[in-house]
Design a protein around this motif. Structure first.
Motif, mmCIF file in Angstrom:
data_model
loop_
_atom_site.group_PDB
_atom_site.id
_atom_site.type_symbol
_atom_site.label_atom_id
_atom_site.label_comp_id
_atom_site.label_asym_id
_atom_site.label_seq_id
_atom_site.Cartn_x
_atom_site.Cartn_y
_atom_site.Cartn_z
ATOM 1 N N GLN A 11 -3.458 4.940 -9.819
ATOM 2 C CA GLN A 11 -2.311 5.780 -9.447
ATOM 3 C C GLN A 11 -1.549 5.173 -8.258
ATOM 4 O O GLN A 11 -0.317 5.178 -8.231
ATOM 5 N N MET A 12 -2.295 4.630 -7.290
ATOM 6 C CA MET A 12 -1.645 4.076 -6.100
ATOM 7 C C MET A 12 -0.933 2.764 -6.417
ATOM 8 O O MET A 12 0.075 2.426 -5.793
ATOM 9 N N ILE A 13 -1.435 2.010 -7.396
ATOM 10 C CA ILE A 13 -0.738 0.781 -7.805
ATOM 11 C C ILE A 13 0.632 1.133 -8.376
ATOM 12 O O ILE A 13 1.640 0.505 -8.070
ATOM 13 N N VAL A 14 0.658 2.153 -9.226
ATOM 14 C CA VAL A 14 1.929 2.577 -9.836
ATOM 15 C C VAL A 14 2.882 3.099 -8.759
ATOM 16 O O VAL A 14 4.071 2.772 -8.744
ATOM 17 N N LYS A 15 2.348 3.901 -7.854
ATOM 18 C CA LYS A 15 3.194 4.565 -6.849
ATOM 19 C C LYS A 15 3.630 3.618 -5.735
ATOM 20 O O LYS A 15 4.798 3.610 -5.332
ATOM 21 N N LEU A 16 2.715 2.767 -5.248
ATOM 22 C CA LEU A 16 2.979 1.966 -4.052
ATOM 23 C C LEU A 16 3.361 0.518 -4.347
ATOM 24 O O LEU A 16 3.933 -0.156 -3.502
ATOM 25 N N GLN A 17 3.004 0.019 -5.543
ATOM 26 C CA GLN A 17 3.260 -1.371 -5.930
ATOM 27 C C GLN A 17 2.771 -2.342 -4.843
ATOM 28 O O GLN A 17 3.566 -3.074 -4.236
ATOM 29 N N PRO A 18 1.472 -2.365 -4.589
ATOM 30 C CA PRO A 18 0.931 -3.256 -3.548
ATOM 31 C C PRO A 18 1.095 -4.728 -3.937
ATOM 32 O O PRO A 18 1.269 -5.062 -5.110
ATOM 33 N N ASP A 19 1.017 -5.591 -2.923
ATOM 34 C CA ASP A 19 1.087 -7.030 -3.174
ATOM 35 C C ASP A 19 -0.282 -7.570 -3.599
ATOM 36 O O ASP A 19 -0.373 -8.452 -4.450
ATOM 37 N N VAL A 20 -1.330 -7.037 -2.956
ATOM 38 C CA VAL A 20 -2.685 -7.507 -3.233
ATOM 39 C C VAL A 20 -3.633 -6.315 -3.308
ATOM 40 O O VAL A 20 -3.521 -5.387 -2.502
ATOM 41 N N VAL A 21 -4.547 -6.346 -4.272
ATOM 42 C CA VAL A 21 -5.597 -5.328 -4.375
ATOM 43 C C VAL A 21 -6.947 -5.996 -4.134
ATOM 44 O O VAL A 21 -7.253 -7.027 -4.747
ATOM 45 N N LEU A 22 -7.732 -5.419 -3.215
ATOM 46 C CA LEU A 22 -9.123 -5.830 -3.023
ATOM 47 C C LEU A 22 -9.967 -4.875 -3.847
ATOM 48 O O LEU A 22 -10.018 -3.673 -3.552
ATOM 49 N N LEU A 23 -10.603 -5.389 -4.881
ATOM 50 C CA LEU A 23 -11.246 -4.527 -5.883
ATOM 51 C C LEU A 23 -12.756 -4.733 -5.894
ATOM 52 O O LEU A 23 -13.231 -5.844 -6.155
#
Length: 238
Positions: free
Chosen positions: A42-54
């Motif tokens: 949900q936060m990827i869609v809403k915030l469009q981050p540059d990098v995700v630490l998964l």
């Protein structure tokens, strides 16, 4: 686009996430956290981050599966896998499902920062150059991470590539006409200290060439230069 790079941490370890958040904010980056894969999506869609630490092990699913899903849905997203397992097979699996990098816990905070910086630098050219690289019968869509090939007789059609194959092709195409060594290609597909063996690069390039030739018989965009490496031929001559 954000004023500063936005880093999203997807990890259910609240103590570790808080420490990472503090560390990354000191670098001047914007930082957000999610405790589950669902919240992260949900936060990827809403915030469009540059990098995700998964993280790999999360309460609502497996990070490898999420990585594959997010790579398909958000092609330009930077993905770094964080895992308690550091086996070579896990690193290879992470790259195969679309991760840009992999770091095993526990890790040195400065190494994580260095890897994020390296990934952001690598993303920068994609933001500046045209979103589609066109060659004779071959096009590379940077945002979609899609490759399409065609011939004089057939219109361009998409070719399904793995994440590693796409990175290899993109590295070669960006240096069209210029030979790249196997070491340079290793660096193009893996940002961290782990380096695939040269033989592994040869195997990946061979698979990539077979897929391109199968989609466009008679065309050959990648040439082998004995003793040097590989070169991308923009004309795709046979």
């Amino acid at each position: 686009m954000h004023a500063s790079p936005l880093i999203l941490i997807v990890d259910d370890d609240t103590e570790l996430s808080a420490l990472l958040c503090q560390l990354l904010k000191k670098e001047g980056w914007l930082v957000r956290g999610a405790l589950t894969l669902g919240e992260g999506a949900q936060m990827i869609v809403k915030l469009q981050p540059d990098v995700v630490l998964l993280d790999v092990m999360l309460p609502d699913g497996n990070g490898f599966e999420a990585c594959m899903d997010w790579r398909a849905r958000f092609p330009s997203l930077g993905l770094i896998m964080l895992t308690a397992r550091g086996e070579p097979l896990d690193r290879v699996l992470g790259l195969e499902v679309g991760a840009d990098d992999h770091l095993a816990k526990p890790f040195e905070p400065r190494e994580l920062v260095a890897r994020i910086r390296a990934l952001l630098r690598r993303q920068a050219p994609s933001r500046l150059e045209t979103p589609v690289l066109h060659f004779n019968g071959l096009s590379i869509h940077l945002l979609k991470r899609e490759v399409r090939v065609g011939s004089d007789q057939h219109a361009e059609q998409p070719v399904t590539l793995t994440s590693v194959e796409f990175k290899l092709l993109l590295a070669l195409a960006r240096s069209a006409g210029q030979a790249l060594t196997r070491e340079q290609l290793c660096e193009a597909v893996q940002l961290g200290s782990y380096r695939p063996q040269e033989r592994t690069v040869d195997v990946q390039v061979a698979r990539l060439r077979r897929k391109l030739r199968a989609a466009a018989p008679g065309r050959d965009w990648i040439k082998t230069l004995r003793g040097e490496g590989y070169v991308f031929v923009a004309g795709g001559g046979g």
